[in-house]
Design a protein around this motif. Structure first.
Motif, PDB file in Angstrom:
ATOM      1  N   ALA A   8       0.835  -1.209   0.000  1.00 50.38           N
ATOM      2  CA  ALA A   8       0.000   0.000   0.000  1.00 50.38           C
ATOM      3  C   ALA A   8       0.865   1.252   0.000  1.00 50.38           C
ATOM      4  O   ALA A   8       0.605   2.203  -0.746  1.00 50.38           O
ATOM      5  CB  ALA A   8      -0.922  -0.009   1.219  1.00 50.38           C
ATOM      6  N   GLU A   9       1.929   1.253   0.806  1.00 48.38           N
ATOM      7  CA  GLU A   9       2.818   2.423   0.857  1.00 48.38           C
ATOM      8  C   GLU A   9       3.559   2.604  -0.465  1.00 48.38           C
ATOM      9  O   GLU A   9       3.660   3.721  -0.982  1.00 48.38           O
ATOM     10  CB  GLU A   9       3.814   2.257   2.004  1.00 48.38           C
ATOM     11  CG  GLU A   9       4.743   3.452   2.156  1.00 48.38           C
ATOM     12  CD  GLU A   9       5.695   3.288   3.330  1.00 48.38           C
ATOM     13  OE1 GLU A   9       6.575   4.150   3.503  1.00 48.38           O
ATOM     14  OE2 GLU A   9       5.573   2.281   4.078  1.00 48.38           O
ATOM     15  N   ALA A  10       4.065   1.505  -1.028  1.00 42.59           N
ATOM     16  CA  ALA A  10       4.828   1.599  -2.277  1.00 42.59           C
ATOM     17  C   ALA A  10       3.949   2.047  -3.438  1.00 42.59           C
ATOM     18  O   ALA A  10       4.413   2.729  -4.361  1.00 42.59           O
ATOM     19  CB  ALA A  10       5.469   0.247  -2.596  1.00 42.59           C
ATOM     20  N   ALA A  11       2.675   1.649  -3.427  1.00 41.12           N
ATOM     21  CA  ALA A  11       1.761   1.992  -4.518  1.00 41.12           C
ATOM     22  C   ALA A  11       1.030   3.297  -4.260  1.00 41.12           C
ATOM     23  O   ALA A  11       0.258   3.746  -5.121  1.00 41.12           O
ATOM     24  CB  ALA A  11       0.746   0.871  -4.720  1.00 41.12           C
ATOM     25  N   ASP A  12       1.243   3.902  -3.089  1.00 41.34           N
ATOM     26  CA  ASP A  12       0.546   5.133  -2.701  1.00 41.34           C
ATOM     27  C   ASP A  12      -0.968   4.907  -2.705  1.00 41.34           C
ATOM     28  O   ASP A  12      -1.738   5.729  -3.207  1.00 41.34           O
ATOM     29  CB  ASP A  12       0.916   6.295  -3.634  1.00 41.34           C
ATOM     30  CG  ASP A  12       0.527   7.654  -3.041  1.00 41.34           C
ATOM     31  OD1 ASP A  12       0.384   7.733  -1.814  1.00 41.34           O
ATOM     32  OD2 ASP A  12       0.355   8.627  -3.817  1.00 41.34           O
ATOM     33  N   LEU A  13      -1.360   3.757  -2.152  1.00 42.20           N
ATOM     34  CA  LEU A  13      -2.773   3.412  -2.018  1.00 42.20           C
ATOM     35  C   LEU A  13      -3.082   3.175  -0.546  1.00 42.20           C
ATOM     36  O   LEU A  13      -2.180   2.980   0.275  1.00 42.20           O
ATOM     37  CB  LEU A  13      -3.098   2.143  -2.811  1.00 42.20           C
ATOM     38  CG  LEU A  13      -2.924   2.191  -4.328  1.00 42.20           C
ATOM     39  CD1 LEU A  13      -3.057   0.786  -4.910  1.00 42.20           C
ATOM     40  CD2 LEU A  13      -3.938   3.140  -4.968  1.00 42.20           C
ATOM     41  N   SER A  14      -4.343   3.169  -0.219  1.00 43.89           N
ATOM     42  CA  SER A  14      -4.720   2.869   1.164  1.00 43.89           C
ATOM     43  C   SER A  14      -4.595   1.376   1.418  1.00 43.89           C
ATOM     44  O   SER A  14      -4.703   0.553   0.496  1.00 43.89           O
ATOM     45  CB  SER A  14      -6.157   3.314   1.438  1.00 43.89           C
ATOM     46  OG  SER A  14      -7.067   2.527   0.689  1.00 43.89           O
ATOM     47  N   LEU A  15      -4.356   1.025   2.674  1.00 42.51           N
ATOM     48  CA  LEU A  15      -4.269  -0.388   3.044  1.00 42.51           C
ATOM     49  C   LEU A  15      -5.597  -1.083   2.743  1.00 42.51           C
ATOM     50  O   LEU A  15      -5.612  -2.246   2.311  1.00 42.51           O
ATOM     51  CB  LEU A  15      -3.920  -0.508   4.525  1.00 42.51           C
ATOM     52  CG  LEU A  15      -3.885  -1.931   5.107  1.00 42.51           C
ATOM     53  CD1 LEU A  15      -2.885  -2.801   4.357  1.00 42.51           C
ATOM     54  CD2 LEU A  15      -3.556  -1.874   6.601  1.00 42.51           C
ATOM     55  N   SER A  16      -6.692  -0.385   2.941  1.00 41.78           N
ATOM     56  CA  SER A  16      -8.005  -1.001   2.685  1.00 41.78           C
ATOM     57  C   SER A  16      -8.177  -1.351   1.206  1.00 41.78           C
ATOM     58  O   SER A  16      -8.815  -2.359   0.878  1.00 41.78           O
ATOM     59  CB  SER A  16      -9.125  -0.057   3.134  1.00 41.78           C
ATOM     60  OG  SER A  16      -9.097   1.160   2.403  1.00 41.78           O
ATOM     61  N   THR A  17      -7.582  -0.543   0.327  1.00 38.63           N
ATOM     62  CA  THR A  17      -7.675  -0.841  -1.108  1.00 38.63           C
ATOM     63  C   THR A  17      -6.927  -2.123  -1.440  1.00 38.63           C
ATOM     64  O   THR A  17      -7.426  -2.980  -2.179  1.00 38.63           O
ATOM     65  CB  THR A  17      -7.120   0.332  -1.941  1.00 38.63           C
ATOM     66  OG1 THR A  17      -7.921   1.492  -1.713  1.00 38.63           O
ATOM     67  CG2 THR A  17      -7.121  -0.004  -3.426  1.00 38.63           C
ATOM     68  N   VAL A  18      -5.712  -2.264  -0.908  1.00 41.16           N
ATOM     69  CA  VAL A  18      -4.927  -3.475  -1.153  1.00 41.16           C
ATOM     70  C   VAL A  18      -5.656  -4.692  -0.598  1.00 41.16           C
ATOM     71  O   VAL A  18      -5.747  -5.735  -1.261  1.00 41.16           O
ATOM     72  CB  VAL A  18      -3.521  -3.349  -0.534  1.00 41.16           C
ATOM     73  CG1 VAL A  18      -2.761  -4.674  -0.647  1.00 41.16           C
ATOM     74  CG2 VAL A  18      -2.742  -2.235  -1.218  1.00 41.16           C
ATOM     75  N   ARG A  19      -6.187  -4.573   0.598  1.00 41.49           N
ATOM     76  CA  ARG A  19      -6.922  -5.704   1.191  1.00 41.49           C
ATOM     77  C   ARG A  19      -8.138  -6.061   0.346  1.00 41.49           C
ATOM     78  O   ARG A  19      -8.441  -7.245   0.134  1.00 41.49           O
ATOM     79  CB  ARG A  19      -7.340  -5.343   2.614  1.00 41.49           C
ATOM     80  CG  ARG A  19      -6.187  -5.391   3.617  1.00 41.49           C
ATOM     81  CD  ARG A  19      -6.625  -4.898   4.979  1.00 41.49           C
ATOM     82  NE  ARG A  19      -5.561  -5.082   5.974  1.00 41.49           N
ATOM     83  CZ  ARG A  19      -5.567  -4.517   7.173  1.00 41.49           C
ATOM     84  NH1 ARG A  19      -6.579  -3.736   7.541  1.00 41.49           N
ATOM     85  NH2 ARG A  19      -4.565  -4.725   8.011  1.00 41.49           N
ATOM     86  N   LYS A  20      -8.845  -5.052  -0.139  1.00 37.75           N
ATOM     87  CA  LYS A  20     -10.028  -5.293  -0.961  1.00 37.75           C
ATOM     88  C   LYS A  20      -9.672  -6.074  -2.219  1.00 37.75           C
ATOM     89  O   LYS A  20     -10.359  -7.037  -2.598  1.00 37.75           O
ATOM     90  CB  LYS A  20     -10.677  -3.963  -1.330  1.00 37.75           C
ATOM     91  CG  LYS A  20     -11.889  -4.089  -2.239  1.00 37.75           C
ATOM     92  CD  LYS A  20     -12.428  -2.707  -2.619  1.00 37.75           C
ATOM     93  CE  LYS A  20     -13.558  -2.819  -3.622  1.00 37.75           C
ATOM     94  NZ  LYS A  20     -14.052  -1.472  -4.046  1.00 37.75           N
ATOM     95  N   VAL A  21      -8.566  -5.681  -2.885  1.00 43.77           N
ATOM     96  CA  VAL A  21      -8.142  -6.373  -4.115  1.00 43.77           C
ATOM     97  C   VAL A  21      -7.779  -7.818  -3.803  1.00 43.77           C
ATOM     98  O   VAL A  21      -8.187  -8.746  -4.519  1.00 43.77           O
ATOM     99  CB  VAL A  21      -6.952  -5.639  -4.771  1.00 43.77           C
ATOM    100  CG1 VAL A  21      -6.382  -6.475  -5.921  1.00 43.77           C
ATOM    101  CG2 VAL A  21      -7.381  -4.272  -5.285  1.00 43.77           C
ATOM    102  N   GLU A  22      -7.024  -8.036  -2.722  1.00 42.35           N
ATOM    103  CA  GLU A  22      -6.594  -9.390  -2.395  1.00 42.35           C
ATOM    104  C   GLU A  22      -7.738 -10.259  -1.868  1.00 42.35           C
ATOM    105  O   GLU A  22      -7.612 -11.492  -1.797  1.00 42.35           O
ATOM    106  CB  GLU A  22      -5.444  -9.349  -1.394  1.00 42.35           C
ATOM    107  CG  GLU A  22      -4.158  -8.802  -1.993  1.00 42.35           C
ATOM    108  CD  GLU A  22      -2.925  -9.211  -1.198  1.00 42.35           C
ATOM    109  OE1 GLU A  22      -3.045 -10.003  -0.244  1.00 42.35           O
ATOM    110  OE2 GLU A  22      -1.830  -8.736  -1.559  1.00 42.35           O
ATOM    111  N   GLN A  23      -8.842  -9.630  -1.524  1.00 42.67           N
ATOM    112  CA  GLN A  23     -10.025 -10.390  -1.112  1.00 42.67           C
ATOM    113  C   GLN A  23     -10.995 -10.614  -2.264  1.00 42.67           C
ATOM    114  O   GLN A  23     -12.089 -11.161  -2.064  1.00 42.67           O
ATOM    115  CB  GLN A  23     -10.735  -9.641   0.028  1.00 42.67           C
ATOM    116  CG  GLN A  23      -9.957  -9.672   1.344  1.00 42.67           C
ATOM    117  CD  GLN A  23     -10.514  -8.701   2.370  1.00 42.67           C
ATOM    118  OE1 GLN A  23     -11.508  -8.005   2.109  1.00 42.67           O
ATOM    119  NE2 GLN A  23      -9.881  -8.650   3.532  1.00 42.67           N
TER     120      GLN A  23
END
Length: 411
Positions: free
Chosen positions: A24-39
């Motif tokens: 999330a930090e490397a992509a400049d995205l929120s942690l919730s966005t990364v979790r949503k994609v991986e879910q």
């Protein structure tokens, strides 16, 4: 749920040795966005670009073949385009093609109809284009069957122009399967008639279609191959040849930057800028190339790269500078309305990213005032409107409610 995409993101994240927080930090995205994609949740293509850059892979590497989601209601589009579909893709039997009878159009009449069709398209009068195309396709097909010799050859060329116009319109309104058929047939007829420049401009359109389908690898490869095959000698090339070659270079760059291949994109942008500099003005001839091309268009597309990379301040900084300054646009000439409006959507997105929602609304309202039909077909406009509505803490303004209704975005 998009399980294939989720599995790919998770696999590449672990290969890179990143936690979800680190990605999330490397992509400049929120942690919730990364979790949503991986879910298995939905994600915009822009989000996938950011994830791919952070993971050091192409965007295409994240995609996966899955069962498509059901379409809730596509009945309206089927009805609206029924006549155009019959004219473009008639039923084919063992010995006959079931086409409706049509009178062969004269060559001069067909050329005028094609010019009128392009003018209507540029004016965003899509309903008028849709109504004009069936008759034009049938009359051009009848002319090819009825004429002989040089007149037949000219009729084939006119039909290729008509098909490319159909492909342009259908791509714009996101009817991609029909658009592919029209473009492929138009390219084939132009190629068989020895009209290399016309065939190449059809390839420009096909690359646009592939880009809209997120087929980045194929779009880049097709544009690069065609550009290599027709690279002009700058001292002798016609403006049309320079424009088509420049447009192909823009397609290479657009596909590469979306596919996390920045080095390829930079070199392609450089080649496009070279062609634009050789023209020294915006060149327009919709029969010899896809759209306007010149220094302003080349700069618009370079700024689009900044938007895709999330550099909102860079977009704002270059919007009124260099080839995009008011004085430069007067000198070079205006780009096509579609390219200019697409650029203004990038500016609106930059304002949203910077939290300047009223500035974004001002840009969106300006686009609606000049290109109200065009903006309805732009998914980015709907995304931006949803972001504005989601982040709005005060009562919505009348402009916001009007724009949401125009774009069919629920408040």
């Amino acid at each position: 749920m998009s399980t294939g995409l989720a599995d790919n993101v998770r696999k590449y994240r672990r290969t890179a040795g990143l936690s979800q927080e680190g990605l999330a930090e490397a992509a400049d995205l929120s942690l919730s966005t990364v979790r949503k994609v991986e879910q298995g949740g939905d994600a915009r293509v822009e989000t996938l670009h950011a994830l791919a850059r952070a993971l050091g892979v192409t965007t295409s590497a994240l995609f996966a073949t899955e069962v498509p989601r059901p379409v809730v209601d596509d009945g309206a589009n089927r009805r609206y385009l029924a006549e155009l579909r019959r004219a473009l893709m008639p039923p084919i039997g063992l010995t006959a093609v079931l086409t409706e009878p049509a009178e062969a159009g004269s060559l001069s009449a067909m050329r005028r109809e094609i010019e009128d069709g392009h003018a209507l398209y540029q004016a965003d009068r899509y309903s008028s284009v849709a109504k004009k195309l069936p008759g034009l396709l049938r009359s051009s097909e009848a002319a090819v069957a009825a004429l002989e010799g040089d007149e037949r050859q000219q009729a084939v060329i006119a039909r290729s122009y008509a098909l490319l116009l159909a492909g342009k319109y259908l791509t714009q309104v996101r009817q991609y399967d029909m658009a592919y058929y029209a473009l492929a047939e138009g390219i084939r007829l132009a190629r068989e008639s020895g009209q290399t420049l016309t065939a190449a401009t059809g390839v420009v359109g096909l690359c646009w279609l592939l880009l809209r389908q997120d087929r980045f690898d194929e779009s880049e490869q097709l544009a690069a191959m065609t550009a290599d095959e027709m690279e002009p000698r700058f001292s002798q090339a016609s403006p049309g040849a320079l424009a088509v070659w420049g447009e192909l270079s823009l397609r290479v760059a657009s596909a590469a930057v979306r596919n996390n291949r920045p080095d390829v994109a930079r070199e392609a942008r450089r080649m496009a800028a070279t062609a634009a500099s050789a023209l020294d003005q915006e060149h327009i001839d919709y029969r010899s190339h896809w759209t306007t091309f010149g220094p302003v268009t080349a700069e618009l597309k370079a700024v689009e790269d900044l938007s895709l990379m999330g550099d909102a301040r860079g977009v704002i900084r270059r919007t009124d500078d260099g080839p995009l300054s008011e004085k430069a646009v007067r000198n070079y000439g205006k780009p096509s309305a579609n390219n200019w409006d697409r650029h203004r959507l990038d500016v609106a997105r930059a304002h949203v990213l910077l939290g300047s929602h009223q500035d974004a609304m001002d840009v969106l309202t300006s686009i609606r005032n000049t290109s109200g039909e065009w903006i309805k077909h732009q998914s980015m406009a709907r995304y931006l409107m949803r972001d504005i509505l989601k982040s709005r803490k005060r009562t919505l303004t009348q402009d916001m409610r009007g724009m949401a209704a125009h774009l069919s975005v629920a408040e």
